[in-house]
Design an enzyme around this catalytic site. Structure first.
Site, PDB file in Angstrom:
ATOM      1  N   LEU A 111      16.395  -4.265  93.086  1.00 29.12           N
ATOM      2  CA  LEU A 111      15.951  -4.970  94.071  1.00 29.12           C
ATOM      3  C   LEU A 111      16.869  -4.805  95.901  1.00 29.12           C
ATOM      4  O   LEU A 111      16.065  -5.211  96.662  1.00 29.12           O
ATOM      5  CB  LEU A 111      15.059  -5.769  94.143  1.00 29.12           C
ATOM      6  N   HIS A 133       8.567   3.282  89.906  1.00 35.53           N
ATOM      7  CA  HIS A 133       7.905   2.101  90.256  1.00 35.53           C
ATOM      8  C   HIS A 133       7.207   1.746  89.814  1.00 35.53           C
ATOM      9  O   HIS A 133       6.200   2.636  89.430  1.00 35.53           O
ATOM     10  CB  HIS A 133       8.002   2.732  92.210  1.00 35.53           C
ATOM     11  N   ASN A 185      14.959   6.135  90.298  1.00 39.85           N
ATOM     12  CA  ASN A 185      14.113   4.848  90.442  1.00 39.85           C
ATOM     13  C   ASN A 185      12.739   5.093  89.724  1.00 39.85           C
ATOM     14  O   ASN A 185      11.415   6.110  90.030  1.00 39.85           O
ATOM     15  CB  ASN A 185      13.075   4.752  91.737  1.00 39.85           C
ATOM     16  N   ASP A 199      11.028   3.855  98.842  1.00 37.35           N
ATOM     17  CA  ASP A 199      10.211   4.454  97.900  1.00 37.35           C
ATOM     18  C   ASP A 199       9.660   6.299  98.692  1.00 37.35           C
ATOM     19  O   ASP A 199       8.422   6.522  98.206  1.00 37.35           O
ATOM     20  CB  ASP A 199       8.587   3.849  97.590  1.00 37.35           C
ATOM     21  N   ASN A 259      13.387  -2.203  81.091  1.00 42.39           N
ATOM     22  CA  ASN A 259      13.380  -1.169  80.730  1.00 42.39           C
ATOM     23  C   ASN A 259      14.245  -1.037  81.054  1.00 42.39           C
ATOM     24  O   ASN A 259      15.084   0.435  80.246  1.00 42.39           O
ATOM     25  CB  ASN A 259      13.113  -0.742  83.113  1.00 42.39           C
ATOM     26  N   GLU A 263       5.901   2.005  81.869  1.00 41.85           N
ATOM     27  CA  GLU A 263       6.870   2.960  81.732  1.00 41.85           C
ATOM     28  C   GLU A 263       8.017   2.781  80.749  1.00 41.85           C
ATOM     29  O   GLU A 263       8.814   3.571  80.689  1.00 41.85           O
ATOM     30  CB  GLU A 263       7.630   1.132  82.236  1.00 41.85           C
TER      31      GLU A 263
END
Ligand code: GAR
Length: 193
Positions: A87, A106, A104, A147, A16, A176
């Site tokens: 992480l 997920h 973020n 999250d 990413n 993504e």
């Protein structure tokens, strides 16, 4: 005009991060001058060799030290932080300075399959075990609970019984790479108006 400066935080492979760097190269209003990682073996470090992107390698003590991260962000004049497979929990002090400016991704449709321990392949394994007919990605702002920040966008993909965990991961990473840069661009453009 000064561009919005993004720091990308990544702990692993960094696909990413690389995708974002490519997308925003020569962009009119956004640039990605810095990648920060808390993993000295992260694949992303090698992938950024011979590029103009600065790589900041920190240890976990520094990663948990809000003041240290704030200083690094200030030194590099960072406006937004993007987490691409990062992480480590973001310290509260950094979240309060970068309120609504930490984004973020997920690899599931939150609120399903989120929370502590739910990252990377573990998410896809859980989706497979539950026999879900679909999964997807969630792009959201970061607050102090894993999250749970405000959702900016979700994108879905359907699954078949034949998809194994790696197939699921491949489908999700496809989403993504397609959507993360565009959603970041949309969010930053909107709040900068
Ligand atoms: C991505 O799938 C991202 O959604 C996930 O880690 C992967 C990193 O891949 N993030 C999480 O699970 C966060 N809870 P990459 O290193 O190739 O970008």
């Amino acid at each position: 005009m000064r561009k919005h400066r993004l720091a990308i935080f990544a702990s692993g492979n960094g696909s990413n991060a690389v995708r974002l760097i490519d997308y925003f190269e020569n962009h009119e209003s956004i640039e990605t001058p810095v990648v920060l990682t808390n993993n000295k073996n992260a694949g992303v470090i090698e992938r950024l060799e011979n590029t103009p992107v600065k790589t900041l390698i920190i240890d976990n003590k520094q990663a948990d030290d809000g003041e240290c991260l704030i200083n690094l962000m200030r030194e590099n004049e960072i406006d937004f932080i993007v987490l691409g497979g990062y992480l480590r929990k973001i310290p509260a002090a950094l979240i309060s300075i970068y309120q609504d400016k930490i984004i973020n991704i997920h690899p599931a449709l939150l609120p399903k399959y989120g929370g502590k321990g739910m990252y990377g392949i573990h998410v896809h394994q859980a989706v497979k075990e539950a026999n879900e007919p679909e999964t997807g990605i969630t792009i959201h702002l970061v607050n102090q609970n894993y999250d749970e920040g405000r959702i900016l966008a979700q994108h879905m993909t359907s699954l078949s019984q034949d998809d194994n965990t790696i197939d699921i991961q491949r489908k999700v990473q496809g989403l993504e790479h397609e959507w993360f840069p565009k959603e970041i661009e949309k969010y930053i453009d909107n709040i900068s108006k």
